[in-house]
Design an enzyme around this catalytic site. Structure first.
Site, PDB file in Angstrom:
ATOM      1  N   LYS A   8      -1.960 173.571 -11.083  1.00 19.84           N
ATOM      2  CA  LYS A   8      -2.105 173.914 -12.508  1.00 19.84           C
ATOM      3  C   LYS A   8      -3.346 173.234 -13.057  1.00 19.84           C
ATOM      4  O   LYS A   8      -3.791 172.206 -12.556  1.00 19.84           O
ATOM      5  CB  LYS A   8      -0.879 173.519 -13.334  1.00 19.84           C
ATOM      6  CG  LYS A   8      -0.638 171.997 -13.491  1.00 19.84           C
ATOM      7  CD  LYS A   8      -1.337 171.355 -14.697  1.00 19.84           C
ATOM      8  CE  LYS A   8      -1.157 169.850 -14.687  1.00 19.84           C
ATOM      9  NZ  LYS A   8      -2.232 169.027 -15.136  1.00 19.84           N
ATOM     10  N   ALA A  96      -1.743 168.572 -10.648  1.00 15.58           N
ATOM     11  CA  ALA A  96      -0.283 168.634 -10.435  1.00 15.58           C
ATOM     12  C   ALA A  96       0.087 168.974  -8.999  1.00 15.58           C
ATOM     13  O   ALA A  96       1.102 169.627  -8.750  1.00 15.58           O
ATOM     14  CB  ALA A  96       0.371 169.622 -11.407  1.00 15.58           C
ATOM     15  N   ALA A 100       3.580 170.430  -7.973  1.00 19.20           N
ATOM     16  CA  ALA A 100       3.639 171.787  -7.415  1.00 19.20           C
ATOM     17  C   ALA A 100       4.447 171.780  -6.118  1.00 19.20           C
ATOM     18  O   ALA A 100       5.263 172.686  -5.878  1.00 19.20           O
ATOM     19  CB  ALA A 100       2.224 172.297  -7.144  1.00 19.20           C
ATOM     20  N   ASP A 132       5.522 167.383 -15.166  1.00 20.60           N
ATOM     21  CA  ASP A 132       4.844 168.661 -14.899  1.00 20.60           C
ATOM     22  C   ASP A 132       5.660 169.584 -13.994  1.00 20.60           C
ATOM     23  O   ASP A 132       5.273 170.741 -13.786  1.00 20.60           O
ATOM     24  CB  ASP A 132       3.494 168.416 -14.210  1.00 20.60           C
ATOM     25  CG  ASP A 132       2.463 167.820 -15.148  1.00 20.60           C
ATOM     26  OD1 ASP A 132       2.669 167.881 -16.380  1.00 20.60           O
ATOM     27  OD2 ASP A 132       1.444 167.301 -14.650  1.00 20.60           O
TER      28      ASP A 132
HETATM   29  O1  C5P Z   1       6.441 162.356 -15.569  1.00 25.20           O
HETATM   30  P1  C5P Z   1       5.553 161.717 -14.588  1.00 25.20           P
HETATM   31  O2  C5P Z   1       6.290 160.845 -13.607  1.00 25.20           O
HETATM   32  O3  C5P Z   1       4.639 162.687 -13.877  1.00 25.20           O
HETATM   33  O4  C5P Z   1       4.592 160.777 -15.410  1.00 25.20           O
HETATM   34  C1  C5P Z   1       3.798 159.798 -14.802  1.00 25.20           C
HETATM   35  C2  C5P Z   1       3.342 158.794 -15.842  1.00 25.20           C
HETATM   36  O5  C5P Z   1       2.395 159.412 -16.727  1.00 25.20           O
HETATM   37  C3  C5P Z   1       4.434 158.267 -16.746  1.00 25.20           C
HETATM   38  O6  C5P Z   1       5.094 157.165 -16.162  1.00 25.20           O
HETATM   39  C4  C5P Z   1       3.637 157.864 -17.977  1.00 25.20           C
HETATM   40  O7  C5P Z   1       2.976 156.633 -17.766  1.00 25.20           O
HETATM   41  C5  C5P Z   1       2.561 158.922 -18.045  1.00 25.20           C
HETATM   42  N1  C5P Z   1       2.957 160.036 -18.929  1.00 25.20           N
HETATM   43  C6  C5P Z   1       3.004 159.829 -20.291  1.00 25.20           C
HETATM   44  N2  C5P Z   1       3.386 160.851 -21.115  1.00 25.20           N
HETATM   45  C7  C5P Z   1       3.680 162.077 -20.620  1.00 25.20           C
HETATM   46  C8  C5P Z   1       3.626 162.309 -19.222  1.00 25.20           C
HETATM   47  C9  C5P Z   1       3.258 161.261 -18.394  1.00 25.20           C
HETATM   48  O8  C5P Z   1       2.739 158.729 -20.774  1.00 25.20           O
HETATM   49  N3  C5P Z   1       4.016 163.057 -21.467  1.00 25.20           N
END
Ligand code: C5P
Length: 281
Positions: A8, A96, A100, A132
């Protein structure tokens, strides 16, 4: 069984303040593009095996492992599977790639194990794996809100053509978010109209990423890559997600191939927007 896992890009990424759960409120326009990892899934007697070709871990940090565990948890049983993952999507690039692969694992295991879960149910499991992943299950083009998991599909009148390029660097998503001071959420009204009308110039003018300054501050070559892509004729170029990948909008496939020829980067590819997510072949 083979499953394709499309990358993405973010055409718009507006980041608000940090919430009490540590995530930032976002408003993002995400688009699935024709750069794919490929997963091969085979049912086995028991257990889990992962074989990766390319640049990604084979341990618990691979989101394919977490997706398999999440499916086991949902089903309340642990059928065996061996997964071979062929990486093409650059890792830690804001494309991503890991999400993905997790989404393709959910879609593939749902079929392999005859689990009968709806796409909505898979998106919900995806949200427990990463922000994501729900979008990667769904694919196409969508507005994402919340921490990225609340999706509304967007109409796109005609496919967009991109050059996707990555400088010689990786960026950690939490580190980039940590550099961002927080701000107002911006609604991408002009972008949404441009996509609905198929207006490439208006879409190019509306590309936006609140994390770009933070990303360029950490990896200055993101800024020069954007400039080189514009100088090579791209309509516009913007950092994707938390970087360091850059998405450069082009007029059509031929134009994108011309831009690609003029730009030198460790990873660069022509890609079109696609109207789907992972597909079983
Ligand atoms: O959700 P994911 O594990 O991919 O997110 C990785 C990190 O990116 C989170 O721990 C956070 O530090 C940051 N993040 C964020 N706000 C979001 C998505 C991700 O701060 N909406």
């Amino acid at each position: 069984m083979k499953v394709s896992a499309p990358a993405k890009i973010n055409l718009h990424l507006s980041v608000g303040t940090r919430r009490s759960d540590g995530y930032h409120e976002v408003l993002s326009v995400m688009q699935a593009v024709s750069v794919y990892d490929t997963l091969s899934l085979s049912a086995t007697e028991s257990g889990f095996a992962l074989d990766v070709s390319g640049d990604a871990p084979e341990d618990e940090s691979n989101l394919v492992v977490r997706a398999t565990r999440a499916m086991w948890g949902t089903l309340g049983r642990t059928p065996g599977v061996a997964i071979a993952l062929e990486k093409t999507i650059p890792v830690a690039a804001g494309l991503a790639g890991g999400s993905a692969d997790a989404a393709a694992t959910l879609v593939g295991l749902n079929r392999l194990w005859d689990a009968g879960l709806s796409r909505k149910a898979l998106e919900k499991i995806g949200a427990s794996i990463g922000s994501d992943v729900p979008f990667c299950v769904r694919g196409g083009t969508a507005i994402a809100r919340g921490r990225g998991e609340v999706l509304s599909p967007l109409p796109v009148r005609k496919p967009l053509w991109w050059v996707i390029a990555v400088p010689d660097a990786t960026l950690s998503t939490p580190e980039v978010f940590a550099q961002y001071p927080g701000g107002m959420i911006i609604e991408p009204l002009e972008l949404v109209n441009a996509l609905a009308q198929g207006d490439v110039d208006a879409a190019g003018a509306a590309l936006h990423n609140d994390l770009a300054d933070a990303g360029i501050g950490m990896v200055p070559s993101i800024g020069s890559l954007c400039e080189r892509l514009r100088a090579a004729g791209a309509v516009a170029a913007v950092m994707s997600g938390s970087g360091p990948s850059v998405a450069a909008l082009c007029r059509d496939e031929t134009h994108a191939s011309q831009v690609l020829e003029r730009v030198d980067a460790p990873f660069a590819a022509v890609a079109s927007s696609i109207d789907h997510g992972p597909r079983i072949t």
